[in-house]
Design an enzyme around this catalytic site. Sequence first.
Site, PDB file in Angstrom:
ATOM      1  N   GLY A   1       1.585  -1.634  -6.385  1.00  0.00           N
ATOM      2  CA  GLY A   1       1.150  -1.154  -7.916  1.00  0.00           C
ATOM      3  C   GLY A   1       0.604   0.352  -7.781  1.00  0.00           C
ATOM      4  N   HIS A   2      -0.198   0.715  -8.647  1.00  0.00           N
ATOM      5  CA  HIS A   2      -0.763   2.037  -8.694  1.00  0.00           C
ATOM      6  C   HIS A   2      -1.730   2.479  -7.411  1.00  0.00           C
ATOM      7  CE1 HIS A   2      -1.978   5.953 -10.591  1.00  0.00           C
ATOM      8  NE2 HIS A   2      -2.979   5.686 -10.593  1.00  0.00           N
ATOM      9  N   GLY A   3      -2.343   1.590  -7.123  1.00  0.00           N
ATOM     10  CA  GLY A   3      -3.098   1.706  -5.965  1.00  0.00           C
ATOM     11  C   GLY A   3      -2.612   1.544  -4.565  1.00  0.00           C
TER      12      GLY A   3
ATOM     13  N   SER B   1      -2.808   9.431  -7.420  1.00  0.00           N
ATOM     14  CA  SER B   1      -3.086   9.301  -8.857  1.00  0.00           C
ATOM     15  C   SER B   1      -3.245  10.656  -9.472  1.00  0.00           C
ATOM     16  CB  SER B   1      -4.274   8.128  -8.856  1.00  0.00           C
ATOM     17  OG  SER B   1      -4.258   7.944 -10.395  1.00  0.00           O
TER      18      SER B   1
END
Length: 295
Positions: free
Chosen positions: A266-268, A126
Amino acid sequence: MVSIYRKGGSPQRLAEAYDRTVGLMGTPVESRHAVTSYGRTHYLAAGPAGAPALVLFHGFCFSSSGWVENIRELSSAYRVYAVDLPGDINKSEPERLIRSKKDCAEWFEELLQAFGIGHAHIGGHSYGGFVAMIVASLRPSLVDKLVILSPGAGVLPQSSRFFVRCMLAGFLPSERRIHALLDDMTGEGNTINPMLRRQVVVALQNALPKVKLLPSLLTDDELKRITAPALLLIGDQEVQYDAERAVSRARAVMPDVRAHVIRDAGHGLPLEKPGEVNGLILDFLGEARLMNGVG
């Protein structure tokens, strides 16, 4: 020292939540500080002292404990330095903030000097992925290989919806709003470590990031300066931008990149799919070790 704490915020509560997450890492970790001109940067060190170095940067509003699902496997082959980014909600003690890409590269160079090493593999998730890309672009001689996981912007701009939800969770940090943001970032059917989720709630309710260098789109020229072999992984349910478009741009512009979309994530990404991600990272980094006659 630059304070990250809200009025009435408790450093003790934050430290306790952080330590509880670190306690789940399943491997011995050392808690240390590196002295730089930007202040004392806290980091966790794990793995054999003589192994090749791997420096990891965490996501925004997380901390080095955000590698709770990854550090045990990665430190089996590498000396891992999981760094608390100065100005974010963690145990670092910044005297001045990183305000530009130039500052970021300068800080990283000082960090390696404090570690007593001249170069390293680096990786980030991220916001940490964005930081790793900046370092690899501005200090290519210090980077052996680069691992980028769901980078904050970098290859494509972040959606305004994602940015607004993050800002609301920071400025109006109700437990419901923070959990909703974490759910939105997590791929359908996946979970992330509940202790880490709790740490994020405690962190945002007691502190507010003072990070000044925000994620942004890197230009073609910046991406072309990343000469280190790179691994880019993005989940197919990424909430910041379209994963396929991001991978396509990286392949078209970066000199030496393996870019992949990971299904059902997903983003994680490194928290949702730790086994798959850890395996891909070790395979990617291990090739360099084999080519150099190591291992």
